[in-house]
Write an enzyme that holds these catalytic residues in place. Structure first.
Site, PDB file in Angstrom:
ATOM      1  N   ASN A 145       0.872  -1.178   0.000  1.00 10.88           N
ATOM      2  CA  ASN A 145       0.000   0.000   0.000  1.00 10.88           C
ATOM      3  C   ASN A 145       0.912   1.231   0.000  1.00 10.88           C
ATOM      4  OD1 ASN A 145      -1.823   2.024   0.515  1.00 10.88           O
ATOM      5  ND2 ASN A 145      -2.575   1.169   2.453  1.00 10.88           N
ATOM      6  N   ARG A 161      -2.742  -1.993  -3.332  1.00 14.84           N
ATOM      7  CA  ARG A 161      -3.848  -1.049  -3.261  1.00 14.84           C
ATOM      8  C   ARG A 161      -3.624  -0.017  -4.360  1.00 14.84           C
ATOM      9  NH1 ARG A 161      -5.361   2.044   2.000  1.00 14.84           N
ATOM     10  NH2 ARG A 161      -7.497   2.519   1.456  1.00 14.84           N
ATOM     11  N   HIS A 179     -12.246   4.573  -0.132  1.00 14.85           N
ATOM     12  CA  HIS A 179     -12.317   3.668   1.038  1.00 14.85           C
ATOM     13  C   HIS A 179     -13.085   2.387   0.704  1.00 14.85           C
ATOM     14  CE1 HIS A 179     -11.801   7.420   3.784  1.00 14.85           C
ATOM     15  NE2 HIS A 179     -10.645   6.813   3.642  1.00 14.85           N
ATOM     16  N   ARG A 189      -8.338  17.841   5.481  1.00 16.29           N
ATOM     17  CA  ARG A 189      -9.138  18.181   4.287  1.00 16.29           C
ATOM     18  C   ARG A 189     -10.481  18.765   4.711  1.00 16.29           C
ATOM     19  NH1 ARG A 189      -8.662  12.296   1.745  1.00 16.29           N
ATOM     20  NH2 ARG A 189      -7.092  11.893   3.308  1.00 16.29           N
ATOM     21  N   GLU A 207      -8.223  -3.390   5.532  1.00 14.99           N
ATOM     22  CA  GLU A 207      -8.125  -3.252   4.075  1.00 14.99           C
ATOM     23  C   GLU A 207      -7.079  -4.207   3.499  1.00 14.99           C
ATOM     24  OE1 GLU A 207      -7.749   0.657   5.449  1.00 14.99           O
ATOM     25  OE2 GLU A 207      -8.830   1.504   3.749  1.00 14.99           O
TER      26      GLU A 207
END
Ligand code: ADP
Length: 391
Positions: free
Chosen positions: A9, A94, A182, A239, A377
């Protein structure tokens, strides 16, 4: 000799990895997790075994690990020396953005790499790092099969109406769509939902330093708060989340911000950090007595609560709410504040179960049940890799 899958990842300055041992009956055991952080600045390798115990912690000079290829060389060297009794059969990556066409994981071929290069402008801050790791791995081990798993894929089955913006339709045809992110986390959560809600209408709150919500009905994504980029939707660590696009025009035209300044503002200086002026870390804000820390928390909870209402409308109701990721899994306080705002939906919150870290944190007769389920994940990527490679 045990067989294993490597999961990679790659972020902008980090390369996370996990090794999963292939057990019988399709089971996978995460035996090692680690990451090289600070690529190009202060590189540092940290590795933990399957029980979370640290077993390596190395710092290097900047020039020793200046890019992802060098980081990968260190990781593969470490794996070769430490994993002599395991054989890697495949690598799962990923990849943040799969563009309009990729709605499932796929085996990486040179043709796929060309297509992924074409998609890169849709995710200029993420995909280049993901692709750099794939290229580096191809060079390190050219015969090892590699699989791309997309964060957007889980949402591609949404109805067209959920993927639209109100721009002229040609923009949609050219890829300006609501993609959502996600997805690997949501897919994992969908796979571990308790039986009584697995076919129901579920809102999953993946709230970490990046944060989004997803409406999942009968295991399928119906709508989600992130859209074209990972900037949309909720307030996050750094963000801003949803903004009136007029704000962007104003900042460009009236305040004279350069594109780089605007990008930094939107991705790195806003969110909990920008509102509080203190930190992007929810733990720090919860511990602070500063009024602006409280304001940032209140706005975070307010935005999550409003979007829960919006996603419930998208599914025609809601049967369960699930918290996951850094804040969702670790902060009873934030879970409580959000649940208190969701009473109108039928949430009857169980404060004692929440404090105790139970999986079910609603009372027995709550119309909407509430859960805290840890995401994984990496395991989702390992599962896809195993299935796709027929291992
Ligand atoms: P990402 O994968 O998006 O980088 P994570 O899901 O790992 O993020 O979440 C990291 C964030 O989770 C941290 O920045 C921190 O704000 C938050 N977090 C972790 N532990 C706690 C806690 N005990 N209480 C509140 N927030 C926490």
């Amino acid at each position: 000799m045990e067989n294993a899958i490597l999961v990679l990842n790659a972020g902008s300055s980090s390369l996370k990895f996990s090794v999963f041992n292939l057990l019988s009956e399709g089971r996978l055991r995460q035996s090692i997790t680690g990451q090289v952080e600070g690529i190009g600045t202060a590189p540092h390798l940290k590795v933990k075994d399957g029980n979370g115990q640290n077993f390596i912690d190395v710092h290097w000079q900047t020039t020793e690990v200046a890019n992802h290829a060098q980081a990968l060389q260190h990781i593969t060297h470490f794996l070769h020396t430490k994993l002599q009794h395991r054989q890697l059969l495949g690598v799962g990556h990923r990849v943040v953005h799969g563009g309009p066409d990729y709605s499932a994981p796929l085996l990486i071929t040179p043709a796929v790499m060309i297509k992924l290069d074409i998609i890169t402008p849709l995710a200029p801050l993420h995909n280049p790092h993901n692709l750099a790791a794939i290229r580096a791995m191809m060079q390190e081990s050219p015969v090892l099969p590699q699989v791309a798993c997309f964060d957007t894929a889980f949402h591609r089955q949404q109805d067209t109406v959920a993927k639209l913006f109100g721009l002229p339709y040609e923009y949609y045809e050219h890829g300006v769509q609501r993609y959502g992110f996600h997805g690997l986390s949501y897919e994992y959560i969908a796979s571990v939902l308790p039986a009584e809600i697995s076919m129901g209408r579920v809102i999953v709150a993946h709230i970490g330093s990046g944060a989004s919500l997803c409406a999942i009905h009968k295991g399928r994504s119906v709508a989600t708060t992130m859209s074209f980029t990972a900037l949309d939707g909720l307030l996050m660590g750094t963000r801003a989340g949803s903004l009136d696009p007029g704000v962007i025009l104003y900042l460009l035209q009236q305040q004279g911000l350069s594109l780089k300044q605007l990008e930094d503002l939107l991705y790195k200086q806003s969110g909990l950090l920008g509102l509080s002026g203190i930190s992007n870390d929810m733990r720090v804000l919860l511990d602070s007595d500063e009024p602006r820390a409280r304001l940032a928390i209140d706005y975070f909870v307010y935005r999550v609560s409003r979007e829960i209402g919006s996603l419930a409308a998208a599914m025609g109701g809601v049967d369960a709410l699930v918290f996951t990721a850094g804040i969702g899994e670790n902060s009873p306080q934030i879970r409580q504040l959000i649940c208190e705002q969701a009473t109108w939906l039928g949430v009857d919150f169980d404060a004692a179960a929440n404090q105790a870290g139970a999986a079910c944190i609603s009372r027995a007769d709550s119309r909407v049940t509430v859960w805290m389920l840890p995401t994984n994940e990496e395991l989702m990527i390992a599962r896809h890799t195993r299935t796709l490679l027929g291992l």
